[in-house]
Motif scaffolding. Structure first.
Motif, PDB file in Angstrom:
ATOM      1  N   ASP A   1       0.812  -1.225   0.000  1.00  0.00           N
ATOM      2  CA  ASP A   1       0.000   0.000   0.000  1.00  0.00           C
ATOM      3  C   ASP A   1       0.843   1.271   0.000  1.00  0.00           C
ATOM      4  O   ASP A   1       0.383   2.324  -0.431  1.00  0.00           O
ATOM      5  CB  ASP A   1      -0.930   0.008   1.215  1.00  0.00           C
ATOM      6  N   ARG A   2       2.072   1.160   0.469  1.00  0.00           N
ATOM      7  CA  ARG A   2       2.947   2.324   0.539  1.00  0.00           C
ATOM      8  C   ARG A   2       3.855   2.462  -0.676  1.00  0.00           C
ATOM      9  O   ARG A   2       4.075   3.579  -1.167  1.00  0.00           O
ATOM     10  CB  ARG A   2       3.817   2.244   1.796  1.00  0.00           C
ATOM     11  N   ASP A   3       4.375   1.354  -1.172  1.00  0.00           N
ATOM     12  CA  ASP A   3       5.473   1.407  -2.134  1.00  0.00           C
ATOM     13  C   ASP A   3       5.082   1.147  -3.583  1.00  0.00           C
ATOM     14  O   ASP A   3       5.846   1.491  -4.494  1.00  0.00           O
ATOM     15  CB  ASP A   3       6.555   0.382  -1.740  1.00  0.00           C
ATOM     16  N   VAL A   4       3.937   0.520  -3.822  1.00  0.00           N
ATOM     17  CA  VAL A   4       3.594   0.093  -5.181  1.00  0.00           C
ATOM     18  C   VAL A   4       2.696   1.129  -5.855  1.00  0.00           C
ATOM     19  O   VAL A   4       1.717   1.595  -5.271  1.00  0.00           O
ATOM     20  CB  VAL A   4       2.907  -1.288  -5.157  1.00  0.00           C
ATOM     21  N   LEU A   5       3.030   1.466  -7.088  1.00  0.00           N
ATOM     22  CA  LEU A   5       2.239   2.423  -7.853  1.00  0.00           C
ATOM     23  C   LEU A   5       0.930   1.781  -8.325  1.00  0.00           C
ATOM     24  O   LEU A   5       0.920   0.601  -8.691  1.00  0.00           O
ATOM     25  CB  LEU A   5       3.029   2.914  -9.067  1.00  0.00           C
TER      26      LEU A   5
END
Length: 295
Positions: free
Chosen positions: A191-195
């Motif tokens: 949820d934080r790192d993936v576009l």
């Protein structure tokens, strides 16, 4: 072996691909003790399980499904084709024949996609037609995460965190303890790192297989109900049967009312639910994630 009429070679398709409807159907055939036909115990023996292991499965809700999960976790040649071969060896061709329509649909849908991906991965990397560069850059590895550099190497991580949304508070604490301390580890938190914008399953597979050294599995009752977590865990196990090199690290984040997943019972578990050992968990986890591994 021609158990299923298909051009797909089921001997190369990992058992982890077998969907739950087929597994449950197998349980209906094999779970009942049968005096005149081979049951799940005979199948387990053919798979290499010993007497004590088989006795332990008797208390599970579905011995057949538990055996399949553990077999795929510890056996490098646990494939759909091998399973069908075992059913023939124990003379349960009736099961193979009865499951033919269901297995045929599964094989054609999944296996063709699987083989297409294998062929695609075997091709040489595409080259981007730019005047100032001829460096091969596979497109599937560009623009997945926030820090991906279109002109350079893809972003890499120490660990992929497999979690369900209801356990995100625990994931936040994990970030504080492992990234924002002296350990300075780099975690891949979806949820934080993936576009956004690409296929979830394609991105997840790429990250687990090629971008992350290890995977931390956050275990809870909610984890057991998550299709995404189930896929991620089984995909990771298919890459490293038996979890060699500590590639999979299960962490129990809160007390559970449901049984711990049998597919991970053979691994040493990090237990966050015990207050007196909670502080040690982060030290042990950080040490494991810091160790080198073969990508």
């Amino acid at each position: 072996m021609a158990c299923v009429d298909s051009e797909v070679d089921l001997w190369v398709v990992p058992l982890v691909a077998l969907n739950m409807s087929v597994r449950k159907k197998l349980g209906l055939y094999l779970n009942p003790r049968n005096a005149v036909a081979a049951d799940w115990m005979a199948v387990a023996e053919e798979m290499g399980f010993n007497y004590l292991e088989i006795k332990n499965y008797e208390g599970t809700k579905s011995p057949t499904e538990s055996v399949l999960e553990d077999w795929q976790a510890r056996c490098t040649d646990a494939t759909v084709g091998k399973l069908l071969s075992i059913l023939e060896e124990v003379e349960r061709r009736d099961i193979v024949e009865d499951l033919r329509p269901l297995m045929g649909t599964f094989s054609m849908n999944y296996c063709m996609k699987y083989c297409e991906n294998q062929k695609k991965n075997a091709k040489p990397p595409l080259q981007v037609p730019e005047v100032d560069s001829c460096v091969p850059r596979p497109m599937q590895r560009i623009g997945i995460t926030l820090q991906d550099d279109p002109e350079g190497a893809p972003e890499l991580f120490d660990a992929f965190i497999c979690y369900c949304q209801k356990d995100f508070d625990f994931v936040r604490e994990m970030i504080r303890e492992l990234e924002q301390t002296e350990y300075k580890l780099k975690l891949c938190v979806f949820d934080r790192d993936v576009l956004p914008g690409s296929c979830v399953w394609t991105i997840t597979s790429e990250l687990i297989e090629k971008r992350c050294k290890r995977m931390v599995v956050v275990i809870s009752d909610e984890y057991l109900d998550s299709d995404a977590c189930d896929f991620q865990t089984k995909f990771a196990l298919s890459l490293c049967p038996g979890a060699r090199d500590k590639r999979l690290i299960p962490v129990k984040c809160k007390p559970m009312t449901k049984p711990f997943p049998s597919i991970l019972r053979h691994l040493n578990i990090g237990d966050y639910t015990r207050p007196y050992t909670r502080a040690w968990l982060w030290v042990r986890l950080a040490r494991t994630l810091s160790q080198p591994t073969f990508m």
